[in-house]
Design a protein around this motif. Structure first.
Motif, PDB file in Angstrom:
ATOM      1  N   CYS A  77      21.578  49.124  55.362  1.00  0.00           N
ATOM      2  CA  CYS A  77      21.222  50.479  55.763  1.00  0.00           C
ATOM      3  C   CYS A  77      22.175  51.467  55.097  1.00  0.00           C
ATOM      4  O   CYS A  77      23.335  51.152  54.844  1.00  0.00           O
ATOM      5  N   LEU A  87      16.589  52.261  55.122  1.00  0.00           N
ATOM      6  CA  LEU A  87      16.646  50.808  55.152  1.00  0.00           C
ATOM      7  C   LEU A  87      16.328  50.340  53.740  1.00  0.00           C
ATOM      8  O   LEU A  87      15.248  50.628  53.211  1.00  0.00           O
ATOM      9  N   CYS A 100      20.160  47.895  61.956  1.00  0.00           N
ATOM     10  CA  CYS A 100      21.412  48.254  61.289  1.00  0.00           C
ATOM     11  C   CYS A 100      22.557  47.795  62.194  1.00  0.00           C
ATOM     12  O   CYS A 100      22.495  47.962  63.415  1.00  0.00           O
TER      13      CYS A 100
END
Length: 213
Positions: free
Chosen positions: A125, A181, A169
């Motif tokens: 992330c 993402l 995450c």
């Protein structure tokens, strides 16, 4: 979905219903090899697969023994190989640009199975205002089951568990910030027949906004 062979001069007498296939095809997945071949013209032969090939399939084409053009010439090429690459994302839940929770669990639907180790190693992330990658945490057990059931994906997960990835995450996200993402290169299919899996070679980014406080 399709293999196309093009020739620099007529390879058959066009219109001949008995014109043979110029190539033979074999794939690491025997089911994937099913399909039909046809001549589109005297210079183009096409093989249509019965269905879309899954990721991680390797195929080879060989010149059919004894195949000659109407002039009696043999094909100079002898073989060709290709593979269908690694798994890629068909759909994300939530969809991109949606407002997400600070501890959002994502569901990725892949076009084929991926190893969990390659997913964990090659996804991360990116959070607005944070200059480093945030690792992902794979979600399993009761939490995974609850999320998949809520998304009505529990039956699909029972049939193909490694085509549905549940993750988050690995830190709490800041409200009212943008988050990506990242599905990186290297996500791979499982080993097959003693051969290593095939890895994805294309990076994709999915953008979200964390909900307001």
């Amino acid at each position: 979905r399709q293999v196309v062979a093009k020739f620099d001069e007529p390879a058959i007498a066009f219109g001949d219903p008995k014109a043979p296939a110029p190539l033979t095809l074999s794939c690491s997945d025997a089911q994937a090899t099913q399909g039909t071949g046809r001549w589109n013209s005297d210079r183009e032969w096409v093989f249509e697969f019965a269905s879309d090939l899954p990721p991680g399939v390797s195929c080879s084409l060989q010149v059919r023994a004894g195949f000659k053009s109407p002039k009696g010439a043999e094909l100079t090429a002898r073989s060709a190989t290709f593979n269908t690459g690694g798994p890629f994302v068909q759909q994300t839940r939530p969809s991109t640009n949606a407002a997400i929770d600070e501890e959002q669990i994502f569901v990725l639907q892949l076009n084929g199975p991926a190893t969990l180790a390659s997913v964990q190693a090659n996804l991360w992330c990116l959070a607005e205002g944070l200059g480093e990658r945030i690792p992902v945490r794979l979600v399993d057990g009761a939490d995974r089951a609850a999320v998949l059931k809520a998304q009505q994906l529990d039956k699909a997960a029972t049939k193909d568990p490694f085509k549905l990835v549940t993750l988050a995450c690995d830190r709490r996200l800041t409200p009212a910030t943008r988050v990506q993402l990242v599905y990186g290169k290297g996500v791979a299919t499982p080993e097959a027949g003693g051969k290593p899996g095939i890895a994805n070679a294309v990076e994709r980014r999915f953008t979200y906004k964390v909900r307001e406080p």
